[in-house]
Design an enzyme around this catalytic site. Sequence first.
Site, mmCIF file in Angstrom:
data_model
loop_
_atom_site.group_PDB
_atom_site.id
_atom_site.type_symbol
_atom_site.label_atom_id
_atom_site.label_comp_id
_atom_site.label_asym_id
_atom_site.label_seq_id
_atom_site.Cartn_x
_atom_site.Cartn_y
_atom_site.Cartn_z
ATOM 1 N N ASP A 313 0.839 -1.037 0.172
ATOM 2 C CA ASP A 313 -0.062 0.047 -0.072
ATOM 3 C C ASP A 313 0.785 1.192 -0.048
ATOM 4 O O ASP A 313 2.014 1.338 0.810
ATOM 5 C CB ASP A 313 -0.950 0.002 1.396
ATOM 6 N N GLU A 366 1.045 -0.534 -5.215
ATOM 7 C CA GLU A 366 -0.047 0.636 -5.478
ATOM 8 C C GLU A 366 0.838 1.746 -5.519
ATOM 9 O O GLU A 366 0.984 2.473 -4.341
ATOM 10 C CB GLU A 366 -0.833 0.568 -4.111
#
Length: 637
Positions: A313, A366
Site C-alpha cells: 500500500d 500500489e
Amino acid sequence: MMQTLQSLSDLDVYLLAEGTFDRAYQKLGAHFTERNGRQGVQFAVWAPNARQVSVVGDFNQWNPTANVMGSSSAGVWESFIPTLGQGAIYKYHVISNYRGYTVDKTDPYGFAAEVRPHTASRVWNLENYSWNDGSWMTNRAKSNAPDAPISIYEVHLGSWRRVPEEENRWLTYREMAPLLADYLRECGFTHVEFMPVMEHPFDGSWGYQTTGYFAPTSRFGTPDDFRYLVDYLHQHGIGVILDWVPAHFPKDETGLGYFDGSHLYEHGDPRQGEHPDWNTFVFNYGRNEVQSFLISNAMFWLDKYHVDGLRVDAVASMLYLDYGRREGEWIPNRYGGNENIEAIHFLRKLNEHVYAAFPDVMMMAEESTAWPQVSRPTYVGGLGFGFKWNMGWMHDVLDYLSQDPVFRSYQHSKITFSLVYAFTENFVLPFSHDEVVYGKGSMLRKMPGDEWEKFANLRLLYGFMFGHPGKKLLFMGDEFGQWSEWNHDASLGWHLLQSPLHSGLRHWLGDLNAVYRNSPSLQLDSDAAGFEWVDCNDAQRSVISFLRRGRNSNEQLLFVCNFTPVVRQNYRVGVPFNGLWKEILNSDAAMYGGSGQGNLGGLSAMPFPIHGRPFSLNMTLPPLGIVVFRPHSSSSA
C-alpha cells in the site's frame, strides 16, 4: 507441537543489526518452548533504549516486577516464563532510559491479539495447524505468473457479508471460507485480495493503520481460523493476496511509536517521521533493525499463512519525501532531491528477499505516479516488484466513462492513451475500494444516463477492462452494481441480485472471467506482441477496435467498443483472417440486461480491405456496447 527455542545467537544479532534478519519472527516475539525440562514461553523484544523491560499479563496480575527480562548488548530483552498456555494475554512494560518514560506496549512480533478495544497481545502456537493445500502450493507458480489470467476480487472481511439475524454481526473466518470460495468460483475470479487483515484498533481505518503486524485481526477468529480460510480457498483453486502497509503506522500509545522512549521505529524529525495526510508515523527505512522487522513481516505471511502475494500500500508515499507535504515541511535527500533514497533501497531489498525465498508469489505495488521500472528487476535498476497498479488507466477511463456520450468524442484520447505505456510495467487494472468511497459514488452511479444506460455503460467499461492488457481487479459489489457507496459497517446489498439488471451484470462479469481464463489471446498482458490497434482514431463516433493476440498466430480476439447509445449498422472493421468470426461476447445481449442488438452469433469476413488488413467484418455495433469476435479456426483462442 513444542519446539526447543534457543535465545538469539550472535549471528541473529548480527543479521538484525545488518537489516537482513528476514525470519526474525522465529526468535522475537512469544514462542512456546522447553527449558531445563520445563515447558513455557520465551519472550524476546528489541528495545535498545529501555532501562528495564518486563512481561506483564493476566498470569502475573500485570505486576511489572514479577517477570523482569534480561538484556543483551544488541538491545534485545529476553525472558522465559514457565507454564503459560495458549491464549495468555501479555504486554511489555517498558521503562525508558529517557525522561522516566514508562509505558505498556503490545508485542511488535505478537502472533495474536485481543479483540478491540482491548490491546494486549496473546501467546499463540503457530506450529499446530495442519495444512491441506499441498496441491495448490506445488502448482501455484502457474497461477501467479506474469502471463497467467489473474482476476482479483478485493474484499473487506467485515462488510462482504454479515449475519442480520444476529445483530448484523461479522462472519468468522471459518464461516466465510465456503461462502467466499463458492462465490469466487461462481463469478470466475482467480484470486481474492483481502484489505489488511493485520490487527488494527479502529474499524474505520479498514486495517490500513496497523498495530499488530504479525497478528491476523481477532475480530473474525484466531490465527488458525484465518489459516483455515486461506487453506480452504487454496483447496478450491483460489489464490490469496493480502494488502500490506509498510508506509506508515498509527500513533496509538500501545503500538510501535516511541516504543522504548525513543523514536525507535519512526524518524524523530516530524518532517520525515510523520504523514500529515493520515496523522501517522513513518517508518525509518534507514534503520537496519526496522528493515529486518518489515522484511520479516512480509516473509511471515508468505511462510506461516501460505499467502500468494502482497499488495504493498501507498508506495508513492514511501518514494517521495515531499508526499503530502507543503514547502518547508520536508527534508531533501543528500543530493537535494525529493526521492527517499532509504525507502528505495528498502523496497529493493524487500523484493529481493521475498522472491529469493518465494519465487512463485506476487509482489504488487500500489504506486500512483510515473516512477520508472517499478515492476522491473533490481539488477536493471528497478524496484523489483512483480506488478504495479495502473492508476493512470483507472483515472482516465473512469473520467471518460463518466462523461455524457455526447461529449466523449472530445475526450477520445483518454480511452486510448494508456496503450502508449501499457507495456512499460507489468500492470494490474484496478477498480478498488478507493473509487467507491468519500463521495466518489459507486461504480454504477458514476455512469451517466438513465438506469438502463448506467448498466450498459458499466458492462461496456468492464468489457473494455478485460480486453485491455493488464491483470484485473474489482472491489466487492462492483460485480453486480451496488447503487450505494461502500459502507464498512454494513453488508453488501445482496438483495439487488433479485433484479434482472443487477444479476445480468454479474452474469456478464462471470462470462468475461471465463473468456479471460480460457483464452491464450488475452494472457500476454505485459508484452506488446499481445495487442494491436485496428482503429483507435474514430473519435467522431467514439468507437475503438483492437486485436488481442496469443503466442500462436491463430490465437486472436477482436474487440470493438461503441461508447455511444447509437446503434451502428454496417460498421466495417478490418481483420487479418478470412472465414467465419464467431461473436463470443456481446454486452448488449438480453441475458445481461441489454437490448439484444448484435450479429447473430458471428460474421463472415469479406475480401474488402480496410484498416490496413486484407479482410473486414461488416457488423452491427450495439448501443453502449462491446462485441468480441474469435476466428472460427481458432477455437482455443
